[in-house]
Design a protein around this motif. Sequence first.
Motif, PDB file in Angstrom:
ATOM      1  N   VAL A 169      31.777  -3.528  19.477  1.00 21.64           N
ATOM      2  CA  VAL A 169      32.696  -4.229  19.858  1.00 21.64           C
ATOM      3  C   VAL A 169      32.347  -5.723  19.531  1.00 21.64           C
ATOM      4  O   VAL A 169      31.120  -6.188  19.683  1.00 21.64           O
ATOM      5  CB  VAL A 169      33.192  -4.262  21.412  1.00 21.64           C
ATOM      6  CG1 VAL A 169      34.279  -5.453  21.824  1.00 21.64           C
ATOM      7  CG2 VAL A 169      33.644  -3.056  21.658  1.00 21.64           C
ATOM      8  N   THR A 216      42.372  -1.663  15.882  1.00 17.42           N
ATOM      9  CA  THR A 216      41.088  -2.323  16.462  1.00 17.42           C
ATOM     10  C   THR A 216      40.202  -1.386  16.865  1.00 17.42           C
ATOM     11  O   THR A 216      39.089  -1.410  16.566  1.00 17.42           O
ATOM     12  CB  THR A 216      41.447  -3.543  17.624  1.00 17.42           C
ATOM     13  OG1 THR A 216      42.404  -4.393  16.805  1.00 17.42           O
ATOM     14  CG2 THR A 216      40.391  -4.175  17.809  1.00 17.42           C
ATOM     15  N   LEU A 217      40.871  -0.524  17.877  1.00 15.89           N
ATOM     16  CA  LEU A 217      40.036   0.818  18.194  1.00 15.89           C
ATOM     17  C   LEU A 217      39.246   1.457  17.055  1.00 15.89           C
ATOM     18  O   LEU A 217      38.221   1.987  17.214  1.00 15.89           O
ATOM     19  CB  LEU A 217      40.655   1.604  19.188  1.00 15.89           C
ATOM     20  CG  LEU A 217      40.044   2.768  19.714  1.00 15.89           C
ATOM     21  CD1 LEU A 217      38.776   2.293  20.671  1.00 15.89           C
ATOM     22  CD2 LEU A 217      40.986   3.708  20.592  1.00 15.89           C
ATOM     23  N   ASP A 267      37.141  -8.725  17.944  1.00 16.33           N
ATOM     24  CA  ASP A 267      37.902  -7.799  18.524  1.00 16.33           C
ATOM     25  C   ASP A 267      38.619  -8.583  19.789  1.00 16.33           C
ATOM     26  O   ASP A 267      39.554  -8.277  20.092  1.00 16.33           O
ATOM     27  CB  ASP A 267      37.278  -6.744  18.864  1.00 16.33           C
ATOM     28  CG  ASP A 267      36.593  -5.962  17.581  1.00 16.33           C
ATOM     29  OD1 ASP A 267      37.424  -5.952  16.613  1.00 16.33           O
ATOM     30  OD2 ASP A 267      35.421  -5.561  17.544  1.00 16.33           O
ATOM     31  N   VAL A 295      43.114 -11.325  23.043  1.00 19.35           N
ATOM     32  CA  VAL A 295      43.070 -10.384  21.871  1.00 19.35           C
ATOM     33  C   VAL A 295      44.386 -10.782  20.737  1.00 19.35           C
ATOM     34  O   VAL A 295      45.408 -11.475  21.148  1.00 19.35           O
ATOM     35  CB  VAL A 295      43.424  -9.080  22.004  1.00 19.35           C
ATOM     36  CG1 VAL A 295      41.901  -8.371  23.079  1.00 19.35           C
ATOM     37  CG2 VAL A 295      44.804  -8.457  23.154  1.00 19.35           C
ATOM     38  N   TRP A 317      45.416  -1.865  21.864  1.00 18.67           N
ATOM     39  CA  TRP A 317      44.090  -2.467  22.147  1.00 18.67           C
ATOM     40  C   TRP A 317      44.339  -3.608  23.352  1.00 18.67           C
ATOM     41  O   TRP A 317      43.430  -3.705  24.071  1.00 18.67           O
ATOM     42  CB  TRP A 317      43.599  -3.209  20.669  1.00 18.67           C
ATOM     43  CG  TRP A 317      42.335  -3.812  21.242  1.00 18.67           C
ATOM     44  CD1 TRP A 317      42.218  -5.275  21.382  1.00 18.67           C
ATOM     45  CD2 TRP A 317      41.073  -3.308  21.157  1.00 18.67           C
ATOM     46  NE1 TRP A 317      40.696  -5.387  21.341  1.00 18.67           N
ATOM     47  CE2 TRP A 317      40.250  -4.420  21.364  1.00 18.67           C
ATOM     48  CE3 TRP A 317      40.704  -2.059  21.026  1.00 18.67           C
ATOM     49  CZ2 TRP A 317      38.734  -3.884  21.536  1.00 18.67           C
ATOM     50  CZ3 TRP A 317      39.319  -1.873  21.385  1.00 18.67           C
ATOM     51  CH2 TRP A 317      38.291  -2.605  21.425  1.00 18.67           C
ATOM     52  N   ILE A 356      44.082  -1.306  26.285  1.00 19.83           N
ATOM     53  CA  ILE A 356      42.810  -0.893  26.548  1.00 19.83           C
ATOM     54  C   ILE A 356      41.942  -1.883  27.329  1.00 19.83           C
ATOM     55  O   ILE A 356      41.268  -1.934  28.325  1.00 19.83           O
ATOM     56  CB  ILE A 356      42.034  -0.407  25.411  1.00 19.83           C
ATOM     57  CG1 ILE A 356      42.520   0.855  24.630  1.00 19.83           C
ATOM     58  CG2 ILE A 356      40.453  -0.357  25.416  1.00 19.83           C
ATOM     59  CD1 ILE A 356      42.271   1.143  23.047  1.00 19.83           C
ATOM     60  N   THR A 409      35.408   2.123  25.258  1.00 21.19           N
ATOM     61  CA  THR A 409      35.874   2.650  24.048  1.00 21.19           C
ATOM     62  C   THR A 409      34.883   3.183  23.279  1.00 21.19           C
ATOM     63  O   THR A 409      35.209   4.212  22.399  1.00 21.19           O
ATOM     64  CB  THR A 409      36.192   1.388  23.102  1.00 21.19           C
ATOM     65  OG1 THR A 409      35.242   0.392  23.216  1.00 21.19           O
ATOM     66  CG2 THR A 409      37.458   0.716  23.608  1.00 21.19           C
ATOM     67  N   ASP A 453      48.417  -5.845  18.055  1.00 27.30           N
ATOM     68  CA  ASP A 453      47.746  -4.424  18.394  1.00 27.30           C
ATOM     69  C   ASP A 453      47.942  -4.286  19.989  1.00 27.30           C
ATOM     70  O   ASP A 453      47.041  -4.499  20.538  1.00 27.30           O
ATOM     71  CB  ASP A 453      46.280  -4.530  18.078  1.00 27.30           C
ATOM     72  CG  ASP A 453      45.808  -2.884  18.213  1.00 27.30           C
ATOM     73  OD1 ASP A 453      46.395  -2.302  18.992  1.00 27.30           O
ATOM     74  OD2 ASP A 453      44.595  -2.866  17.522  1.00 27.30           O
ATOM     75  N   VAL A 468      36.546  -0.410  15.509  1.00 29.49           N
ATOM     76  CA  VAL A 468      35.366  -0.582  16.621  1.00 29.49           C
ATOM     77  C   VAL A 468      34.583   0.726  16.448  1.00 29.49           C
ATOM     78  O   VAL A 468      33.144   0.629  16.335  1.00 29.49           O
ATOM     79  CB  VAL A 468      35.729  -0.669  18.072  1.00 29.49           C
ATOM     80  CG1 VAL A 468      34.715  -0.335  19.107  1.00 29.49           C
ATOM     81  CG2 VAL A 468      36.362  -2.305  18.157  1.00 29.49           C
ATOM     82  N   VAL A 484      34.459  -3.235  27.998  1.00 33.98           N
ATOM     83  CA  VAL A 484      35.258  -2.940  27.033  1.00 33.98           C
ATOM     84  C   VAL A 484      34.644  -1.853  26.192  1.00 33.98           C
ATOM     85  O   VAL A 484      34.941  -0.722  25.624  1.00 33.98           O
ATOM     86  CB  VAL A 484      35.761  -3.694  26.119  1.00 33.98           C
ATOM     87  CG1 VAL A 484      36.684  -3.349  24.877  1.00 33.98           C
ATOM     88  CG2 VAL A 484      36.813  -4.739  27.080  1.00 33.98           C
ATOM     89  N   SER A 528      45.626   2.549  17.620  1.00 34.69           N
ATOM     90  CA  SER A 528      44.976   0.981  17.598  1.00 34.69           C
ATOM     91  C   SER A 528      44.266   0.925  16.556  1.00 34.69           C
ATOM     92  O   SER A 528      43.192   1.314  16.199  1.00 34.69           O
ATOM     93  CB  SER A 528      44.244   0.743  18.980  1.00 34.69           C
ATOM     94  OG  SER A 528      43.689  -0.371  18.913  1.00 34.69           O
TER      95      SER A 528
END
Length: 366
Positions: free
Chosen positions: A60, A50-51, A122, A254, A261, A264, A95, A258, A54, A91, A48
Amino acid sequence: MISRLAATVLLLAALGACSGPQPAKKAPEVKTQPRATSANPGYKPAKSPTLEAVRTRGYVACGVHAGLPGFALKDARGAWRGFDVDICRAVAAATLGDANKVRFTVIGAQDRFGALQKGELDVLSRNTSQTFARETGLGLVFPIITYFDGQGFLVRRELGLNSAQELNGARVCVQEGTASAGNVDDWFRVRGIRYRAVMAASEQQARQLYEAENCDVFTADVSALAASRSVLSNPGGHVILPEVISKEPLGPVVRQDDPVWADIVRWTVYATLLAEELGLTSRTVEQARETATDPETRRLLGVEGDLGSLLGLETDWAFQVIRQVGAYHEIFRRDLGADSALRLDRGLNALWNAPKPGLMYAPPMR
């Protein structure tokens, strides 16, 4: 010549008919990589972006409402509180292992989707309704519904109204650029009831116009009306009429590009719902991690298996969510329910197997 050719064609057709149906050609086998199991520890899930972003920046980035009691509002110490705020905190716990590693950005109704599309956020967690056009036309996705709502009407008790059907000729405050504006116009037009829309640039302005009696009615999601009523000078002097004129499934948003993400965020919320279903709370989850024998509880808390690795998360990701933020019923109670100024009933937001069943349902953790 032509008659001989026709006879040949007829003969071939007859032979084909006598031979019966021909077996279909077998489609080429598509090999797919199996999901991770104890027998397949080498499986590597898709990453991901985005992950990764982050984790690189250490927090986040969450977009929230400027100030909606129960959902997103700064307390006396300047800390963000509320239901939408807690979704982002959950979240962060999943994460980064720390629910406090969130930076909240106030986003207006007109700008909320653009900020997400540009990568400035995010996740958008701002009492936003899932609709067809929003999910298919903006490159965004609503991973999960966190609150099932609907649009209603707030009026002064002294008017003695019992139904929205009695609002003929009313001045109705509504926030422009929102689904509420379209919904209320549809509702009055279909019923042939006259009304005059009083447009406001924000929810706060609509509330102020209503309190100043520049309109007779304030329309928004029922939860938003309850939030607004809680901060009026005389909350008891206002009632929410019984009609609910729309479906407003609220949840985080979101980017569509992705999917990991999105998973998640989705499973972070599912973890809070499963925790409630399994009888876990933020106060009991640590002991449960040591003593639980139920396989699903053990999988949820990371004691058995390693489901977190499928999303690139730590083994104890769900445990951290529950320990630091709580099960769904804890979050609801403190932000929207009995322990809040809104005192909203669970209603449709009760679990599917509650004594008064609702719509909240989480898939199995396996």
